[in-house]
Design a protein around this motif. Structure first.
Motif, short mmCIF file in Angstrom:
data_model
loop_
_atom_site.label_atom_id
_atom_site.label_comp_id
_atom_site.label_asym_id
_atom_site.label_seq_id
_atom_site.Cartn_x
_atom_site.Cartn_y
_atom_site.Cartn_z
N LEU A 148 24.78 20.41 32.02
CA LEU A 148 24.28 19.43 31.04
C LEU A 148 23.90 20.07 29.71
CD1 LEU A 148 21.97 17.31 33.37
CD2 LEU A 148 23.89 16.40 32.06
N PHE A 149 23.06 21.10 29.77
CA PHE A 149 22.37 21.54 28.56
C PHE A 149 22.96 22.81 27.94
CE2 PHE A 149 19.03 19.41 31.22
CZ PHE A 149 19.02 18.23 30.49
N VAL A 150 23.77 23.54 28.70
CA VAL A 150 24.38 24.75 28.15
C VAL A 150 25.85 24.50 27.85
CG1 VAL A 150 24.82 27.21 28.49
CG2 VAL A 150 22.72 26.18 29.39
N GLN A 151 26.65 24.29 28.89
CA GLN A 151 28.08 24.07 28.69
C GLN A 151 28.37 22.71 28.06
OE1 GLN A 151 28.73 27.08 28.90
NE2 GLN A 151 30.34 27.24 30.43
N GLY A 152 27.65 21.68 28.48
CA GLY A 152 27.89 20.34 27.95
C GLY A 152 27.23 20.08 26.61
N GLY A 153 26.21 20.85 26.27
CA GLY A 153 25.52 20.67 25.00
C GLY A 153 24.90 19.29 24.83
N CYS A 154 24.52 18.65 25.92
CA CYS A 154 23.98 17.29 25.85
C CYS A 154 22.60 17.30 25.19
CB CYS A 154 23.87 16.68 27.25
SG CYS A 154 25.47 16.43 28.06
N LYS A 155 22.33 16.22 24.45
CA LYS A 155 21.06 16.10 23.74
C LYS A 155 20.52 14.68 23.91
CE LYS A 155 23.50 15.08 19.41
NZ LYS A 155 24.80 14.92 20.08
N PRO A 156 19.23 14.49 23.67
CA PRO A 156 18.65 13.16 23.85
C PRO A 156 19.44 12.09 23.12
CG PRO A 156 16.93 14.77 23.45
CD PRO A 156 18.23 15.49 23.26
N GLY A 157 19.65 10.97 23.83
CA GLY A 157 20.41 9.86 23.26
C GLY A 157 21.86 9.84 23.66
N ASP A 158 22.39 10.97 24.14
CA ASP A 158 23.79 11.00 24.59
C ASP A 158 23.96 10.15 25.86
OD1 ASP A 158 24.52 12.66 22.55
OD2 ASP A 158 24.75 14.46 23.78
N VAL A 159 25.18 9.67 26.04
CA VAL A 159 25.53 8.93 27.26
C VAL A 159 26.38 9.85 28.13
CG1 VAL A 159 26.65 6.87 28.21
CG2 VAL A 159 25.53 6.76 25.96
N VAL A 160 25.96 10.02 29.38
CA VAL A 160 26.65 10.94 30.28
C VAL A 160 27.05 10.20 31.56
CG1 VAL A 160 24.49 11.74 31.34
CG2 VAL A 160 26.52 13.18 31.44
N LEU A 161 28.25 10.49 32.04
CA LEU A 161 28.74 9.94 33.30
C LEU A 161 28.69 11.03 34.36
CD1 LEU A 161 30.21 7.85 35.12
CD2 LEU A 161 32.37 8.72 34.15
N VAL A 162 28.07 10.71 35.49
CA VAL A 162 28.03 11.62 36.64
C VAL A 162 28.94 11.04 37.72
CG1 VAL A 162 26.58 12.67 38.42
CG2 VAL A 162 25.68 12.36 36.09
N GLN A 163 29.99 11.76 38.05
CA GLN A 163 30.92 11.30 39.07
C GLN A 163 30.41 11.68 40.46
OE1 GLN A 163 33.36 9.32 38.61
NE2 GLN A 163 34.63 9.84 36.84
N GLY A 164 30.45 10.69 41.37
CA GLY A 164 30.15 10.98 42.77
C GLY A 164 28.68 11.16 43.08
N ALA A 165 27.87 10.14 42.86
CA ALA A 165 26.43 10.23 43.13
C ALA A 165 26.19 10.48 44.62
CB ALA A 165 25.74 8.94 42.70
N GLY A 166 25.23 11.32 44.93
CA GLY A 166 24.85 11.51 46.32
C GLY A 166 24.65 12.96 46.71
N GLY A 167 25.50 13.86 46.24
CA GLY A 167 25.39 15.26 46.61
C GLY A 167 24.26 15.97 45.89
N GLY A 168 24.05 17.25 46.26
CA GLY A 168 22.96 18.01 45.66
C GLY A 168 23.10 18.18 44.17
N VAL A 169 24.31 18.53 43.70
CA VAL A 169 24.51 18.71 42.26
C VAL A 169 24.40 17.37 41.54
CG1 VAL A 169 26.13 19.44 40.47
CG2 VAL A 169 25.93 20.77 42.57
N SER A 170 24.98 16.32 42.13
CA SER A 170 24.97 15.01 41.47
C SER A 170 23.55 14.46 41.33
CB SER A 170 25.84 14.03 42.26
OG SER A 170 27.18 14.43 42.25
N THR A 171 22.74 14.56 42.38
CA THR A 171 21.37 14.06 42.27
C THR A 171 20.58 14.89 41.27
OG1 THR A 171 20.77 15.35 44.25
CG2 THR A 171 21.30 13.03 44.56
N ALA A 172 20.86 16.19 41.20
CA ALA A 172 20.21 17.03 40.19
C ALA A 172 20.63 16.61 38.79
CB ALA A 172 20.55 18.49 40.43
N LEU A 173 21.91 16.32 38.60
CA LEU A 173 22.40 15.89 37.29
C LEU A 173 21.71 14.60 36.85
CD1 LEU A 173 26.21 16.57 37.79
CD2 LEU A 173 24.80 17.59 36.00
N ILE A 174 21.57 13.65 37.76
CA ILE A 174 20.91 12.38 37.42
C ILE A 174 19.46 12.63 36.99
CG2 ILE A 174 20.12 10.17 38.33
CD1 ILE A 174 22.58 10.32 40.26
#
Length: 323
Positions: A148-174
């Protein structure tokens, strides 16, 4: 000492090679420290180890497990960073070391009473985090933070899509995206997981492959083949896709190359994270109160139950083993 280890490999029946039993005490090379494991969390990497991926036959038996939190030799509560860089590597980002490895690849892993790691590979555990929560951070949550914050460079206000909710990485991303001020969209094949993602903090949830009402600034891609083209089609002009896994396979029928170059999309790989990023992640959780989603906590001698749940996909969040 007690440990969960791989005695043999099987691509089709990975759990057949897993043993719950006794192993010798770990060696402690110069510059390394021993951590008494209080909690350790399960990752897909551990299943891949039992399939023989990333490890050679001559390295068996190998204690599995990448993640742990515990107490070091000086009595400090610590989180173990599982990326082991080569002693000769001098760069600031150990994930870029071509000779790097993870615990349980060249070095014995964390599903044991004790684990040894280089002294630089322990990060202080905030008192606000339990050992079970802290044990979830070094792989799945660190991976999500870097995406999210290093490779993706996401910042407040951005819209992000997380594919495949449920796993450890996905729940962390959310959880991390919401805490970082992003608008979070998720997908899942299962209605129950979509609902739980909304309860966790996602703003909107859709069926896998469903066309979104708007394009997004970034997509966090851990699924691979099954969702790749949907991820490409969901990005705005100049958007970013960050990929860190391919649990459904790595050969999509259509890579979306025309869309990638015409819309000038960025496709970025991401692997784990640095010790500094792990320290930043623990500080973020300490400050915000965000906590890992834990599907279940099991005694380490019941590790097989946790592996079976991961193999079947019957999880929402992390599996944690305790001693």
């Amino acid at each position: 000492m007690f440990a969960v280890y791989a005695e043999s490999f099987s691509p089709d029946d990975p759990l057949s090679g897993m043993v719950v039993g006794e192993r010798p005490e770990p060696d402690v090379p110069d510059g390394w420290t021993t951590v008494e494991v209080k909690a350790a969390s399960l990752n897909h990497h551990d299943l891949w180890t039992l399939r023989g991926v990333g490890i050679k036959q001559e390295q068996l038996p190998m204690i599995v497990g990448c993640d742990a939190a515990g107490i070091d030799e000086d009595g400090n509560e610590v989180v173990v960073h599982s990326v082991i860089s080569d002693p000769g590597f001098s760069g600031a980002d150990e994930t870029l070391d071509p000779k790097r490895s993870l615990l349980s690849e060249r070095y014995q892993g964390t599903f044991a009473e004790r684990v040894t790691v280089p002294r630089r590979n322990v990060v202080p555990k905030p008192a606000s985090l339990s050992f079970e929560e802290a044990a979830c951070l070094p792989t799945a949550w660190l991976t999500a933070y870097r995406m999210l914050f290093v490779q993706g460079g996401c910042k407040p206000g951005d819209v992000v899509l997380v594919q495949g909710a449920g796993g450890g990485v996905s729940t962390a991303l959310i959880s991390l995206a919401r805490a970082g001020g992003l608008k979070v969209l998720v997908t899942s094949r299962e209605e129950g997981k979509r609902q739980r993602a909304l309860e966790l903090g996602a703003h909107e949830a859709y069926e896998t492959g469903q066309r979104l009402p708007t394009t997004v600034d970034a997509v966090m891609e851990t699924v691979g083949q099954a969702t790749w083209l949907h991820s490409i089609r969901s990005l705005r002009v100049g958007g970013t896709l960050v990929t860190t896994g391919a649990t459904s396979g790595n050969m999509p029928a259509d890579m979306g190359l025309t869309r990638i170059f015409f819309l000038q999309l960025k496709v970025i790989g991401s692997t784990m994270g640095t010790r500094g990023e792990l320290a930043s992640l623990t500080s973020m959780l300490d400050a915000t109160g965000v906590r890992p989603v834990i599907d279940r906590v099991l005694p380490m001698d019941q590790a097989r139950e946790g592996f079976e749940a991961m193999a079947s996909g019957d999880l929402f969040g992390k599996v944690v083993f305790t001693r």
